[in-house]
Design a protein around this motif. Structure first.
Motif, PDB file in Angstrom:
ATOM      1  N   PRO A 186       0.835  -1.204   0.000  1.00 28.34           N
ATOM      2  CA  PRO A 186       0.000   0.000   0.000  1.00 28.34           C
ATOM      3  C   PRO A 186       0.866   1.249   0.000  1.00 28.34           C
ATOM      4  O   PRO A 186       1.990   1.247   0.528  1.00 28.34           O
ATOM      5  CB  PRO A 186      -0.815  -0.122   1.287  1.00 28.34           C
ATOM      6  N   PHE A 187       0.342   2.326  -0.578  1.00 24.22           N
ATOM      7  CA  PHE A 187       1.210   3.496  -0.761  1.00 24.22           C
ATOM      8  C   PHE A 187       0.454   4.806  -0.672  1.00 24.22           C
ATOM      9  O   PHE A 187      -0.756   4.879  -0.894  1.00 24.22           O
ATOM     10  CB  PHE A 187       1.930   3.418  -2.109  1.00 24.22           C
ATOM     11  N   LEU A 188       1.237   5.833  -0.353  1.00 26.38           N
ATOM     12  CA  LEU A 188       0.841   7.232  -0.503  1.00 26.38           C
ATOM     13  C   LEU A 188       1.797   7.844  -1.506  1.00 26.38           C
ATOM     14  O   LEU A 188       3.014   7.872  -1.275  1.00 26.38           O
ATOM     15  CB  LEU A 188       0.940   7.985   0.822  1.00 26.38           C
ATOM     16  N   LEU A 189       1.267   8.336  -2.600  1.00 31.63           N
ATOM     17  CA  LEU A 189       2.055   9.072  -3.584  1.00 31.63           C
ATOM     18  C   LEU A 189       1.571  10.511  -3.600  1.00 31.63           C
ATOM     19  O   LEU A 189       0.420  10.786  -3.955  1.00 31.63           O
ATOM     20  CB  LEU A 189       1.905   8.453  -4.978  1.00 31.63           C
ATOM     21  N   SER A 190       2.435  11.427  -3.193  1.00 31.18           N
ATOM     22  CA  SER A 190       2.143  12.854  -3.296  1.00 31.18           C
ATOM     23  C   SER A 190       2.801  13.353  -4.576  1.00 31.18           C
ATOM     24  O   SER A 190       4.032  13.344  -4.680  1.00 31.18           O
ATOM     25  CB  SER A 190       2.703  13.609  -2.083  1.00 31.18           C
ATOM     26  N   LEU A 191       1.999  13.753  -5.534  1.00 30.28           N
ATOM     27  CA  LEU A 191       2.506  14.245  -6.811  1.00 30.28           C
ATOM     28  C   LEU A 191       2.248  15.737  -6.866  1.00 30.28           C
ATOM     29  O   LEU A 191       1.131  16.179  -7.159  1.00 30.28           O
ATOM     30  CB  LEU A 191       1.836  13.516  -7.973  1.00 30.28           C
ATOM     31  N   HIS A 192       3.251  16.519  -6.558  1.00 29.85           N
ATOM     32  CA  HIS A 192       3.098  17.967  -6.420  1.00 29.85           C
ATOM     33  C   HIS A 192       3.808  18.653  -7.582  1.00 29.85           C
ATOM     34  O   HIS A 192       5.010  18.910  -7.535  1.00 29.85           O
ATOM     35  CB  HIS A 192       3.654  18.451  -5.081  1.00 29.85           C
ATOM     36  N   TYR A 193       3.043  18.942  -8.616  1.00 33.25           N
ATOM     37  CA  TYR A 193       3.590  19.610  -9.793  1.00 33.25           C
ATOM     38  C   TYR A 193       3.974  21.050  -9.453  1.00 33.25           C
ATOM     39  O   TYR A 193       3.413  21.673  -8.541  1.00 33.25           O
ATOM     40  CB  TYR A 193       2.561  19.637 -10.916  1.00 33.25           C
ATOM     41  N   THR A 194       4.905  21.591 -10.234  1.00 27.81           N
ATOM     42  CA  THR A 194       5.140  23.033 -10.196  1.00 27.81           C
ATOM     43  C   THR A 194       4.257  23.740 -11.221  1.00 27.81           C
ATOM     44  O   THR A 194       4.062  24.953 -11.132  1.00 27.81           O
ATOM     45  CB  THR A 194       6.610  23.365 -10.483  1.00 27.81           C
ATOM     46  N   ALA A 195       3.733  23.020 -12.183  1.00 34.07           N
ATOM     47  CA  ALA A 195       2.840  23.590 -13.194  1.00 34.07           C
ATOM     48  C   ALA A 195       1.490  23.926 -12.575  1.00 34.07           C
ATOM     49  O   ALA A 195       1.025  23.215 -11.676  1.00 34.07           O
ATOM     50  CB  ALA A 195       2.658  22.604 -14.346  1.00 34.07           C
ATOM     51  N   PRO A 196       0.841  24.997 -13.078  1.00 33.56           N
ATOM     52  CA  PRO A 196       1.313  25.939 -14.094  1.00 33.56           C
ATOM     53  C   PRO A 196       1.957  27.212 -13.521  1.00 33.56           C
ATOM     54  O   PRO A 196       1.810  28.287 -14.073  1.00 33.56           O
ATOM     55  CB  PRO A 196       0.024  26.276 -14.840  1.00 33.56           C
ATOM     56  N   HIS A 197       2.653  27.064 -12.396  1.00 37.37           N
ATOM     57  CA  HIS A 197       3.390  28.165 -11.768  1.00 37.37           C
ATOM     58  C   HIS A 197       4.459  28.706 -12.725  1.00 37.37           C
ATOM     59  O   HIS A 197       5.029  27.952 -13.508  1.00 37.37           O
ATOM     60  CB  HIS A 197       4.054  27.605 -10.496  1.00 37.37           C
ATOM     61  N   TRP A 198       4.708  30.024 -12.644  1.00 39.61           N
ATOM     62  CA  TRP A 198       5.793  30.590 -13.435  1.00 39.61           C
ATOM     63  C   TRP A 198       7.103  29.890 -13.101  1.00 39.61           C
ATOM     64  O   TRP A 198       7.212  29.295 -12.037  1.00 39.61           O
ATOM     65  CB  TRP A 198       5.909  32.104 -13.195  1.00 39.61           C
ATOM     66  N   PRO A 199       8.132  29.947 -13.935  1.00 39.01           N
ATOM     67  CA  PRO A 199       8.253  30.675 -15.207  1.00 39.01           C
ATOM     68  C   PRO A 199       7.426  30.031 -16.312  1.00 39.01           C
ATOM     69  O   PRO A 199       7.126  28.842 -16.264  1.00 39.01           O
ATOM     70  CB  PRO A 199       9.755  30.592 -15.517  1.00 39.01           C
ATOM     71  N   TRP A 200       7.063  30.844 -17.287  1.00 34.62           N
ATOM     72  CA  TRP A 200       6.128  30.422 -18.318  1.00 34.62           C
ATOM     73  C   TRP A 200       6.883  29.683 -19.424  1.00 34.62           C
ATOM     74  O   TRP A 200       7.330  30.265 -20.395  1.00 34.62           O
ATOM     75  CB  TRP A 200       5.382  31.642 -18.861  1.00 34.62           C
ATOM     76  N   GLU A 201       6.995  28.361 -19.246  1.00 35.03           N
ATOM     77  CA  GLU A 201       7.747  27.526 -20.173  1.00 35.03           C
ATOM     78  C   GLU A 201       6.957  26.268 -20.492  1.00 35.03           C
ATOM     79  O   GLU A 201       6.458  25.598 -19.579  1.00 35.03           O
ATOM     80  CB  GLU A 201       9.105  27.145 -19.572  1.00 35.03           C
ATOM     81  N   THR A 202       6.870  25.943 -21.766  1.00 29.38           N
ATOM     82  CA  THR A 202       6.202  24.721 -22.193  1.00 29.38           C
ATOM     83  C   THR A 202       7.243  23.695 -22.626  1.00 29.38           C
ATOM     84  O   THR A 202       8.438  23.985 -22.708  1.00 29.38           O
ATOM     85  CB  THR A 202       5.245  24.983 -23.362  1.00 29.38           C
TER      86      THR A 202
END
Length: 434
Positions: A186-202
């Motif tokens: 069993p697991f806890l996965l915390s997936l904390h994106y930085t998107a869509p926080h600046w800087p504005w890069e794709t």
């Protein structure tokens, strides 16, 4: 045992996603599908209108105001070496308590709760971590605002220069789930994106000139088109993660939650809400929130149950059968009744305070008390979610009662330290207009 995946976007606006009426609905097909498979909340709130405080509340399940570190925003590199500004390792957390109950715990993405050697993911219950420690980094060079590389793996520098950060995080999350499909722990996965926080890069659009050091800022470049593409790329990764859960036979009893750490910033769509990040108006704290849990949630539900970020901590602990440490009682409220019945609603008073512009707020039922500087407001946010009709003059008794309730709650929290600072994330011209 139930598995948990908590996905946190960064600075995502209330109406950015297609399933929330976004004006570019094609940008979020995976999250729209997740909403159709689970439940979408229309009155979900972040614990704070800024980043780190919400993360303190999420990991502890308690109001962030109880901790000194949460009084600072942002937690920049100037706090490297600090012994006070960060999440104390002795404080129980969601990952530490689930780990003690036999869960594998991992944080993929942004930490932003204090710097080593005194603070860090491994000191607070995560067995594995891959991602940045600070608030905002370049998506390609992974440099923070001080010009230092800020991408670590289990406490050691990780060199992936040139690789797009959103994709790196999505890949690691998928790999983690695939490994759990094999070992069935069993697991806890915390997936904390930085998107869509600046800087504005794709993925295919690196910022020009290259963003480094002090030039890393939210006022440099960007466009609504770039912002939408950043959401698309995050959404693609979430779609791959959901597919991995289902392909590995884990989807049925995995609670997946998606939300944002605060309201949207300069390119976000918060309609019909007013304000944004840094504000206790609805646009700063009401956020998109989707939950998928096939075992316990009927597909296609829409819930108006209002709740805060830290309520998901209480919900996951209850689902795991874990009781909070009695020395650190949770402030969160488990949401199982709402998950079982989209039409169910229960009382949930919610409180906020913000040193920036001396803001305070209380939502209780349909009513919201708001104070900004010396101006007081009373709104019926169920009928006036744009907070335009100030009913303070028509409902003086209700205003007085809610003002007093806020003061009673405030006295139960730690005072804001005089030396705590909140850096403005907006230029003057960008401040939300009322």
């Amino acid at each position: 045992m139930t598995n948990f995946v908590f996905i946190l976007a960064d600075d995502l606006g209330y109406a950015d996603l297609g399933c929330y009426g976004g004006r570019a609905p094609e940008i979020s097909p995976a999250l729209d599908r997740m909403a159709a498979q689970g439940m979408r909340f229309t009155h979900a709130y972040s614990n704070s209108p800024v980043c780190s405080p919400t993360r303190f509340a999420l990991i502890t399940g308690r109001y962030q105001y109880r901790l000194r570190g949460a009084a600072e925003e942002p937690l920049t590199g100037k706090f490297r070496g600090s012994t006070t500004v960060g999440l104390p390792p002795e404080h129980p957390t969601l990952p530490s308590q689930l780990k003690a109950a036999g869960y594998q715990t991992a944080l993929v993405g942004k930490w932003h709760l204090g710097y080593p050697p005194h603070f860090g993911p491994h000191k607070s219950g995560y067995e594995h971590h891959f991602g940045p420690l600070s608030g905002g980094v370049s998506y390609f060079t992974h440099l923070d605002r001080g010009g230092d590389v800020d991408l670590v793996e289990d406490g050691e520098p990780a060199n992936h220069q040139g690789a797009y950060l959103t994709d790196l995080l999505s890949d690691r999350a998928v790999n983690f789930v695939n490994a759990r499909s094999a070992d069935r722990q069993p697991f806890l996965l915390s997936l904390h994106y930085t998107a869509p926080h600046w800087p504005w890069e794709t993925r295919h659009g690196r910022a020009v000139p290259e963003i480094t050091g002090s030039t890393l800022g939210h006022l440099h470049g960007g466009s609504i088109h770039t912002y939408h593409q950043m959401i698309r790329e995050m959404d693609e990764g979430i779609g791959r993660l959901l597919d991995a859960l289902d392909a590995g036979g884990l989807g049925e009893d995995t609670l997946v939650v998606f939300t944002s750490d605060n309201g949207g910033e300069r390119f976000s769509d918060n309609w019909p809400l007013v304000g944004g990040k840094m504000d206790l108006t609805e646009g700063g704290i009401r956020v998109p929130c989707i939950a998928r849990w096939p075992k316990s949630i009927t597909p296609g539900g829409v819930s108006a149950q209002h709740h805060m970020t830290m309520d998901w901590t209480a919900t996951m602990m209850a689902a795991a059968g874990v009781v909070a440490d009695t020395a650190y009682p949770t402030d969160g409220v488990a949401l199982q009744p709402a998950l079982a019945d989209a039409g169910h609603a229960f009382a949930r008073p919610m409180y906020w305070r913000m040193k920036h512009r001396e803001q305070r707020a209380l939502r209780d039922g349909r009513w919201k008390y708001l104070k900004v500087d010396e101006h007081e407001y009373l709104f019926d946010v169920e009928t006036d979610e744009r907070e335009r009709a100030n009913l303070a003059g028509r409902e003086p008794a209700r205003l007085a009662a809610m003002r007093e309730a806020w003061k009673v709650w405030d006295r139960s929290m730690e005072p804001i330290p005089d030396d705590a600072a909140v850096s403005l994330m907006y230029g003057v011209a960008d401040m939300p207009q009322r």
